[in-house]
Write an enzyme that holds these catalytic residues in place. Structure first.
Site, PDB file in Angstrom:
ATOM      1  CB  SER A  83       0.724  -5.082  -8.118  1.00  0.00           C
ATOM      2  OG  SER A  83       1.093  -4.020  -7.278  1.00  0.00           O
ATOM      3  CG  ASP A 138      -4.444  -4.518  -2.403  1.00  0.00           C
ATOM      4  OD1 ASP A 138      -3.369  -4.041  -1.981  1.00  0.00           O
ATOM      5  OD2 ASP A 138      -4.514  -5.241  -3.403  1.00  0.00           O
ATOM      6  CG  HIS A 143      -0.685  -6.439  -3.138  1.00  0.00           C
ATOM      7  ND1 HIS A 143      -1.444  -5.375  -3.578  1.00  0.00           N
ATOM      8  CD2 HIS A 143       0.396  -6.490  -3.968  1.00  0.00           C
ATOM      9  CE1 HIS A 143      -0.852  -4.802  -4.612  1.00  0.00           C
ATOM     10  NE2 HIS A 143       0.256  -5.470  -4.867  1.00  0.00           N
TER      11      HIS A 143
END
Length: 514
Positions: free
Chosen positions: A227, A453, A483
């Protein structure tokens, strides 16, 4: 917080772990001290305090390996590298394999920004068992986070009010209230952490990682970023291309977008995840308890949120579940397909007037533990974003963008649009519209995008590959939900990532895992 997820979203690991906020003060060190020569004092990790989420010290890994913690000194101000220092909290688990085959340290950043690697790595350490055969697993609290001079803004009672506010104002009075709350939060950050705020940008965290590389004794930085960790890794590669070792970016941030474009992309991403959730619930043999068709599921959620805007329902006593916290809780559950059953349960109960499950999901997103104490996840997130990002949006900017946000997501559009006000009146100017991750000459970086995602939409992976430059980024696609890709357990993804990190085998560009 006005956003269901930070502008650069927290990794799944951070979404389900209550994180910490323990302040470590800055100190003045000798002007002659060479920080690259410092020796770390590794000790068994202590139990986290209540403010870190409580609980016990990290359990040993299978086979008995203990987690060890240390503090590394780094310059508070990298423009004055021999001035005052800040302590960067580290955690590691030594390699389980043959020392003669050890590659070095594998440094993890799990996202946020604002997530505590010291807290998160042990929670997911077993997921990286294979990687530990050739690496020491290492993570850290980036500057401004957790034990690394963690930024402090409002106190727990103030944060309870802040997270329950109406984050999607419908009239001038509600807009004024949102702006006042945002200014109060930002003023509290300046009052309580003013010395630290200018020194928490991603560029400084990247410089800390290069110092970490040297202190750990590695010629190259081997890295696993998730991320926001992909953005941090990209900035590192830009600043230190020749120091990049084997690196993997998973759940990839689009480095070409400004904050408004990023928020709009997230609106589309969370809407896609909601569509997939609704379709999944109504496709099973057993009846879906929250709707008969995918559209019925979404219509009922929209009605719930509209009703909560004027009439909250009981949540976690004594708090009431507001529209803002319900939206936040729904977004939290969309981070992983594993959470969809909790979202179904939470919605089903909310329709009967019980908002506890949705509020617990929201609390997890916001870093609130069962004792009502908050980590500094949100304070650090906003502080790092605001010093990184140059734009400062106004109410007029938000209103002009609302039609596009609503088209992207009827459910999350308003929420994410109004969240752009987070950095309004921030004490420190922002650095740039978007990060520079160009890294000509760096070793190959494996860039893994997930088509489902919600928080870092799939299109960002290709944008990261292009921005890194020719011959650097290598894209791999995972056709899945949630995610990130590696922690999905998909064998194809595991084989590709492990093959590169352990053996140096770069998969063919364009590889697709389903």
């Amino acid at each position: 917080m006005p956003n269901p997820s930070p502008p650069r979203a927290a990794a799944l690991a951070l979404s389900i772990t209550v994180l910490s906020a323990v302040l470590t003060g800055c100190s003045d060190n000798s002007k002659s001290e060479d920080l690259t020569a410092q020796k770390l004092s590794w000790k068994d990790c202590p139990a986290p305090s209540e403010s870190e989420g409580g609980g016990n010290a990290p359990s040993p890994l299978p086979g008995g390996t203990q987690w060890q913690c240390a503090t590394m000194k780094a310059p508070l101000d990298w423009a004055d590298p021999k001035g005052a220092t800040v302590g960067i909290a580290l955690i590691r688990a030594r390699t389980s394999g043959d020392q003669s085959k050890r590659i070095g340290s594998l440094i993890f950043n799990f996202g946020g920004p604002g997530g505590s690697g010291v807290t998160t790595l042990p929670a997911f350490g077993e997921d990286y068992t294979k990687l530990r055969t050739r690496y020491d697993l290492v993570s850290f609290d980036p500057r401004g986070v957790g034990r690394s001079a963690g930024v402090k803004c409002e106190d727990d009672s103030q944060l309870d009010v802040f997270f329950q506010q109406d984050a999607t104002p419908d009239d001038p009075a509600e807009q004024k209230n949102l702006l006042n709350n945002t200014r109060a939060f930002n003023a509290a950050c300046e009052k309580n952490s003013g010395r630290t705020l200018p020194h928490v940008p991603t560029t400084d965290a990247a410089r800390d990682m290069d110092l970490m590389r040297q202190v750990l004794g590695d010629a190259k930085l081997h890295y696993f970023g998730i991320s926001y960790g992909t953005e941090l890794g990209g900035v590192y590669a830009h600043l230190f291309p020749k120091h990049v070792g084997r690196a993997v970016f998973d759940a990839v941030v689009d480095p070409t977008q400004n904050p408004e474009q990023s928020a709009l992309g997230q609106a589309r991403g969370f809407q896609l995840a909601l569509d997939n959730f609704a379709a999944d619930c109504t496709s099973k043999t057993e009846p879906c308890p929250i709707g008969d068709t995918p559209q019925d599921v979404k219509d009922r959620i929209a009605k719930l949120l509209k009703d909560l805007d004027s009439k909250p329902i009981p949540g976690v006593f004594p708090r009431q579940l507001t529209q803002t916290e319900a939206t936040n809780g729904i977004a939290q559950a969309l981070y992983s397909k594993d959470f969809w059953e909790y979202l179904t349960e939470g919605l089903d109960q909310a329709y009967s007037g019980d908002g506890k499950v949705l509020m617990l999901l929201s609390d997890s997103m916001n870093g609130r533990n069962k004792n009502g104490q908050y980590s500094n996840l949100v304070a650090a997130n906003i502080s790092i974003n605001c010093v990184d990002e140059k734009p400062r949006y106004t109410v007029s900017d938000v209103q002009a963008g609302l039609p596009a946000f609503r088209a992207a997501s009827p459910l999350f559009g308003d929420f994410l649009a109004w969240g752009m006000l987070s950095c309004t009146d921030w004490a420190v100017p922002g650095a740039a519209d978007h990060p520079d991750v160009s890294a000509a000459g760096a070793a190959p970086i494996l860039v893994v995008g997930n088509t489902g995602d919600p928080a870092t939409p799939y299109q960002g992976a290709k944008k990261m590959v292009d921005a890194l430059g020719k011959g650097v980024g290598v894209e791999l696609t995972y056709k899945g939900q949630g995610h990130g890709a590696y922690d999905s357990g998909n064998k194809c993804v595991h084989d590709a990532v492990n093959g590169y990190l352990l053996n140096g085998t770069v998969p063919p560009a364009g590889t697709v895992c389903a």
